[in-house]
Design an enzyme around this catalytic site. Structure first.
Site, mmCIF file in Angstrom:
data_model
loop_
_atom_site.group_PDB
_atom_site.id
_atom_site.type_symbol
_atom_site.label_atom_id
_atom_site.label_comp_id
_atom_site.label_asym_id
_atom_site.label_seq_id
_atom_site.Cartn_x
_atom_site.Cartn_y
_atom_site.Cartn_z
ATOM 1 N N THR A 129 0.852 -1.189 0.000
ATOM 2 C CA THR A 129 0.000 0.000 0.000
ATOM 3 C C THR A 129 0.884 1.233 0.000
ATOM 4 O O THR A 129 1.824 1.329 0.790
ATOM 5 C CB THR A 129 -0.884 0.022 1.258
ATOM 6 N N VAL A 164 -5.964 -8.418 1.953
ATOM 7 C CA VAL A 164 -5.869 -9.501 2.937
ATOM 8 C C VAL A 164 -6.043 -8.979 4.355
ATOM 9 O O VAL A 164 -5.836 -7.795 4.621
ATOM 10 C CB VAL A 164 -4.518 -10.247 2.869
ATOM 11 N N LYS A 215 -7.388 1.911 -3.123
ATOM 12 C CA LYS A 215 -6.904 1.227 -1.916
ATOM 13 C C LYS A 215 -7.001 2.127 -0.684
ATOM 14 O O LYS A 215 -7.564 1.744 0.340
ATOM 15 C CB LYS A 215 -5.446 0.787 -2.124
ATOM 16 N N CYS A 269 -3.127 -1.291 8.194
ATOM 17 C CA CYS A 269 -3.763 -0.493 7.142
ATOM 18 C C CYS A 269 -4.566 0.689 7.643
ATOM 19 O O CYS A 269 -4.277 1.835 7.301
ATOM 20 C CB CYS A 269 -4.638 -1.408 6.308
#
Ligand code: SAJ
Length: 447
Positions: A129, A164, A215, A269
């Protein structure tokens, strides 16, 4: 013809991706991993056919054992494998620092390694990312500078993010739609063809910037939703209402998917993707934008462990214990249930808040093996962790905590208080065992 694929970075994304690709006929996969103090052991572990993860990862153990035995997956620290790769996937960590600036040391280092060794015709795919704009402004530039080649002409370049999460590594790669952005339609198509061999859902093709943005936007969106739930939890606590009942009522309406409040938001994330989004627009956009809404969501979510500490203090006070004299046992160090992943765990912020108040903190987690974020040992035996404790504070909803024996635990503890950060227990149950109970969203401060 054999396709030689190198996956750089043997972490939560690189390992399942490498293993799935190695299961495809005609794909020969090499995992590239630095032999660092923290992660070097994974090289030998994986080469012995074993998964390095402690938590549940359905399908992964068998898959790794199979592909290593068949010889289609091996792991090395030798960067020269990049000289003979048809496809290179970048799966290195991209954390942000305390000022929310992305730390691209690993990304820059591997881009240089690739640039020094890449052969004409190779496809490079960034899976890490990144802030929108990074693949072209950083990775592409470095590879081009080092190699003297041109992206889209001499080599192909794409960004293809993963979705994921620990506990669902294999499941999510296979079953969730994938978004691939190519520097040219040809680069995108090559990446789509590769992912289509392992992904059962749709593989979308777009440009690199759109893929990078989706994303970070999808995770900022989730973070905002959780922040809303957390704010409503604080409102409900104050008014003496159970927020979980309110959520059920709200969610009776179609398309109202109110999220779940809790002790905090962790992981690799959600705590950082908002900042990557902000960095991308300010670094690479035409105008500077100071995103207020998503930054505020971060602030609210970061407050939740601090609020946990207040609930702990309040419960202790009710039992006549001063916080600076207390021992508090934290149940759950991983950021996600039934996982060993501690990245940005809310437990970390709670420990800090408690230690500032002079608390002696004891950590318990059934899954976490490595904890290098402080001088604390992790106790695996719950009875030992609860002994002489003044408070049990549940941060992670591990299955091991769903059916606690409060009679037994209470006998071991010095003071019976329980703070529930994940709505696992009912107040009445704890009261039956003479525990003082506080909980995010339903049993707030009493003072
Ligand atoms: N959390 C809440 N309330 C909620 C949902 C989550 O407090 O309603 C907390 C969790 O306790 C955890 C954190 O948020 O501490 C993150 O949870 P998560 O379920 O979003 O898990 P991640 O961060 O491992 O994975 C997410 C995934 N997003 C989902 O929509 C489930 C995954 O699909 C993404 O690929 C991943 O982020 C990523 O890699 O970006």
């Amino acid at each position: 013809m054999v396709t030689r694929i190198t996956v750089i970075g043997m972490g939560y994304v690189g390992i399942p991706c490498a293993a799935l690709l190695a299961d495809v006929d005609g794909f020969q996969v090499t995992g590239l991993q630095r032999r660092s103090k923290r992660s070097g052991w994974k090289i030998d572990h994986l080469n012995a056919g074993k998964s390095p993860f402690e938590g549940d990862e359905p399908g992964l153990d068998e898959l790794i054992a199979r592909v290593v035995a068949k010889g289609s997956l091996k792991v090395t620290e030798d960067v020269d494998v990049l000289k003979t790769s048809d496809v290179i996937l970048i799966d290195v960590q991209t954390p942000t620092d305390e000022n929310h600036v992305p730390q691209y040391e690993s990304l820059i280092e591997v881009s240089k390694q690739i640039g020094d060794r890449i052969q004409k015709g190779t496809l490079v795919v960034v899976e890490s990312t990144v802030a929108p704009g990074t693949t072209q402004n950083l990775v592409q530039k470095i590879i081009e500078e080092q190699s003297g080649m041109s992206a889209g002409e001499d080599f192909d370049l794409a960004f293809a993010y993963e979705r994921v999460m620990p506990g669902k590594l294999i499941h999510n790669i296979i079953n969730l739609p994938r978004i691939v952005g190519g520097i040219t339609p040809k680069s995108g198509k090559r990446a789509v063809d590769m992912y289509s061999k392992i992904v059962k859902a749709k593989v979308h093709q777009t440009d690199i910037l759109t893929a990078e943005l989706s994303k970070t936007v999808e995770n900022a969106f989730r973070d905002v939703n959780i922040a809303f739930a957390n704010e409503m939890a604080l409102v409900c606590e104050s008014l003496g209402v159970n927020v979980y009942e309110v959520i059920d009522l709200v969610n009776e309406l179609p398309s109202r998917m109110m999220h779940i409040p809790g002790a905090g938001v962790g992981g690799h994330c959600l705590p950082k993707d908002t900042w990557l989004l902000r960095y991308g627009v300010n670094e690479y956009g035409a105008q500077k934008v100071e995103p207020r809404f998503i930054s505020l969501a971060r602030e609210i979510n970061n407050y939740m462990p601090v609020h946990m500490a207040l609930l702990i203090e309040d419960a202790l006070e009710k039992k006549g214990v001063k916080i600076q004299n207390a021992t508090v046992t934290i149940l759950g160090i991983a950021y996600l249930e039934n996982s060993d992943d501690t990245r940005n765990s809310p437990a970390q912020a709670l420990i800090k808040a408690l230690e500032l108040k002079g608390v002696k903190v004891v950590l318990h987690d059934p899954y976490v093996r490595v904890w290098d974020l402080g001088p604390h040992e992790i106790e695996r035996d719950l009875d030992v962790a609860a002994s002489d404790s003044d408070c049990l504070a549940l941060v992670t909803k591990h299955r091991d905590y769903l059916d606690l024996d409060f009679q037994k635990l209470g006998e071991k503890m010095r003071t019976r208080t329980f703070v529930d950060g994940r709505n696992v227990f009912k107040e009445e149950k704890l009261h039956r065992y003479d525990f003082e109970y506080r909980a995010i969203g339903k049993a707030g401060l009493k003072r």
